[in-house]
Structures are given as structure tokens and as C-alpha cells.
Design an enzyme around this catalytic site. Structure first.
Site, PDB file in Angstrom:
ATOM      1  N   SER A   1       0.844  -1.192   0.000  1.00  0.00           N
ATOM      2  CA  SER A   1       0.000   0.000   0.000  1.00  0.00           C
ATOM      3  C   SER A   1       0.875   1.235   0.000  1.00  0.00           C
ATOM      4  CB  SER A   1      -0.956  -0.036   1.206  1.00  0.00           C
ATOM      5  OG  SER A   1      -1.848   1.056   1.172  1.00  0.00           O
TER       6      SER A   1
ATOM      7  N   ASP B   1      -4.260  -5.101   6.128  1.00  0.00           N
ATOM      8  CA  ASP B   1      -4.630  -5.969   5.009  1.00  0.00           C
ATOM      9  C   ASP B   1      -3.492  -6.942   4.719  1.00  0.00           C
ATOM     10  OD1 ASP B   1      -6.177  -6.964   2.943  1.00  0.00           O
ATOM     11  OD2 ASP B   1      -5.544  -5.424   1.512  1.00  0.00           O
TER      12      ASP B   1
ATOM     13  N   HIS C   1      -2.705  -1.352  -3.174  1.00  0.00           N
ATOM     14  CA  HIS C   1      -3.875  -0.509  -2.968  1.00  0.00           C
ATOM     15  C   HIS C   1      -3.778   0.711  -3.878  1.00  0.00           C
ATOM     16  CE1 HIS C   1      -4.259  -2.167   1.425  1.00  0.00           C
ATOM     17  NE2 HIS C   1      -4.636  -3.044   0.513  1.00  0.00           N
TER      18      HIS C   1
END
Length: 363
Positions: free
Chosen positions: A179, A303, A207
């Protein structure tokens, strides 16, 4: 410091920040030139910098701001166009810490809420790291491209973190989740993974919104000198390819006869993300069983931890990036603290380790 030529956007962002108990709006400015002229006086920790502005645009203001305050956290804000996605990637290479896509219309409640949530999280996570390590942060040391960067300090060891042994089975696929800070880390990583990519498929969930993932795949292809593209629903997964989860779609894998295929879906966000890492990690178990090797790189949130637990339970292995080399030690930190990692490594040690593991080393 909020810098945007739209009075509506400036007002929205300023109100959101002012409502947070741990943040203060240092200034609300209309142009990049205003920001450059006033940054030393204002002395902000974080700047939210629009790309398209009169007098001096964001990409032109960026190096000037960093020259005056080298450890300034800069988050680029742009609309979802290919041109702005390219500019955002260029900004990362020039020292911006992150980017955020602005919704096409702030009148759509859901779009404004997602923008608000993502922006506040990015400001908080990036700003918190700066405050913890004001003089030695890797964010600070990577600011000015014309200077030799200072050595990135190694994080203090976490003796309480449980390390698991690597799987006794040879890895058959490399899965990567990332991310904030991920694009830079991914470029560095794939440039050193040629021998792994040639013999095994590599699947990446970063992401990112649509358009940005298209550009990311193109950059990864150039960095690795290997084929890289946004995954297509139903396509067969093969060695020698890098597959990137497309923005706005979750990427999974599934069995189709003797083949492994990509399965994309338009389901609800998971862990506030779409695409999310967990669906990819968990789905891979049915295909590769204990042959899954997953890597969790820099990023906010957690995540990848749930999917990583599933991988380890099935006999596979997980590696996390260490705290010192991560822009934000959220995702890899969550995996490390969950006790599912066989190794927690600085970025410059991950590629050599992966090459050894995919060549037969089980240690």
C-alpha cells in the site's frame, strides 16, 4: 498545509483535518507558489498538494518545497486521469510520500467519505512516523534526489516477534501485497527478481485506484524487463508474468481444469480497500497449497494479515518488510506481530532472500 486552487476542495479538506483531535490546519493556500513562499514560515509536518494549479503546479512546486524543508511529508492529490496518474508516479520518484485520487464530484456522499477516510489515514500514518523519528526517518533521508541519501537506520529488533520456520515445500508462486510506499518498493524489488519471475508467476495487489494500476504495471514491466500487466478476468496464470490487481476490483485465483486462472470481482471493499490483499492470499491456497510464498510490503492498516494466517495454516510461508525500510509499518507490522512471518527483512534484503528460496533454500 492544504494547497489547492479549488476553494471547495480546500474548504472540505481543511474542515476534515480541523475536526481531528490530533491535527491542526497550518495553512490553506491557493497555489504552489504560495506554498513555496510560505513553507518556511508555516513549517508544516504534512502538505496536501494539488497537481493542477495556476502560477506553479504541484509537480513543479514539489522539489522547491523539499529544498526548503527536506523532511516535509507531501501527499499529492489529483483527479483520476492517465496524465495525473503519470504525474503522481513522477512525484513519488521526486520525493513525494504518497498520493491520493480526488473524487470526480464531492457531491456523491460515498465518494467524499472514502476520500476523507483515506486522506486522514494517510496524514496520520505518515505524520506519526515523522514525529517518531524526526531526524533519521527514511522519509526525510529520501527527499532531495540531487543529494546522496543518508543511510536508512535499521529498526530496533523486536525480540518478542515470533518467527516461524519456512515451509518445507518449495514455493510455486510469489504473492505480494502493498500500500503506502508500495510503488517505490515494488520497483526496487522486481528489478532484482528476474530469475524468480522467469520460472514462477508473480501476483501483486497494490492498494490503488483504476488508471493508477495501469501505470503501475507499465512501470513494473520497465523495472523488471519482464511482462507485467493488469490482470484480466479468466486469463490463465503463467510463469514469466507479473499480474497486477486492477484498481476497483478484487483479484483472486481459481482452478479451471488443469489451469490456474484469474478471477476478478466487483465486491464490497475489504479492509477499506479495493483491491484488497486478503482475497488474493486466501484464494491462492486452493491452487498452490503449501507452495504459496507471500510478501507483505509497506502500507497502512492490516490488510494481508488474515490471508497470511490462512497461508501459514496451509503450510505456506510469509515474509514482511521491516519497520526501518517501510514508509508505513502498518501492514507488514500487523503480519509480524501476528506471529505468521518466517522472516522480517529490510527491503534491500528481500529480493536476495526470495531468489534463494525459489532456488531451493529452505532456511
Amino acid at each position: 498545509m492544504v494547497v489547492d486552487d479549488s476553494v471547495v476542495i480546500r474548504g472540505l479538506i481543511s474542515r476534515w483535518i480541523a475536526a481531528e483531535p490530533d491535527m491542526v490546519v497550518a495553512a490553506s493556500l491557493r497555489t504552489g507558489l504560495d506554498a513555496v513562499n510560505q513553507v518556511e514560515r508555516i513549517d508544516p509536518d504534512v502538505a496536501v498538494l494539488d497537481i493542477e494549479m495556476p502560477e506553479l503546479d504541484g509537480i513543479s512546486a514539489l522539489p522547491l518545497l523539499l529544498a526548503k524543508k527536506r523532511n516535509l511529508i507531501i501527499i499529492m492529490a489529483s483527479t483520476l486521469t492517465r496524465r495525473n496518474a503519470e504525474i503522481s508516479f513522477k512525484a513519488l520518484s521526486l520525493g513525494a510520500s504518497d498520493y491520493i485520487p480526488k473524487p470526480e464530484s464531492t457531491r456523491v456522499t460515498s465518494a467524499a467519505e472514502i476520500f476523507q477516510h483515506d486522506l486522514i489515514q494517510k496524514i496520520r500514518s505518515l505524520g506519526a512516523k515523522l514525529r517518531r523519528t524526526p531526524s533519521t526517518s527514511p522519509i526525510a533521508s529520501a527527499r532531495v534526489p540531487d543529494r546522496t541519501p543518508e543511510p536508512i537506520p535499521r529498526a530496533v529488533a523486536h525480540p518478542e516477534l515470533l518467527r516461524r520456520p519456512f515451509s518445507t515445500q518449495a514455493p510455486r508462486v510469489l504473492l505480494i501485497g502493498s500500500s503506502t510506499g508500495g510503488p517505490q518498493a515494488l520497483m526496487t524489488l522486481v528489478a532484482q527478481l528476474g530469475s524468480v519471475i522467469d520460472r514462477f508467476p508473480v501476483l501483486i495487489t497494490q492498494h490503488m485506484p483504476p488508471t493508477f494500476t495501469t501505470i503501475l504495471a507499465e512501470h513494473l514491466a520497465r523495472s523488471s524487463h519482464r511482462p507485467a500487466h493488469e490482470a484480466v478476468d479468466g486469463e490463465v496464470v503463467k510463469a514469466g508474468q507479473i499480474y497486477v490487481a486492477p484498481g476497483g476490483r478484487h483479484m483472486r485465483v481459481a482452478r479451471h481444469g488443469t489451469d490456474t486462472v484469474i478471477a476478478l470481482d466487483d465486491g464490497a471493499p475489504i479492509n477499506f480497500c479495493k483491491p484488497a490483499v486478503d482475497p488474493l492470499f486466501t484464494s491462492a491456497i486452493d491452487v498452490w497449497r503449501a507452495g504459496v510464498l507471500a510478501l507483505v510490503l509497506t502500507g497502512m492498516g492490516s490488510d494481508g494479515t488474515h490471508g497470511g494466517k490462512d497461508i501459514v495454516a496451509a503450510g505456506g510461508s510469509v515474509i514482511a518488510q521491516d519497520e526501518a525500510s517501510s514508509v508505513v509499518w502498518g501492514m507488514p507490522g500487523a503480519a509480524a506481530h501476528a506471529g505468521i512471518c518466517a522472516a522480517v527483512l529490510p527491503l534491500d534484503q528481500i529480493a536476495p532472500k526470495l531468489v534463494r528460496l525459489f532456488s531451493g533454500d529452505r532456511a
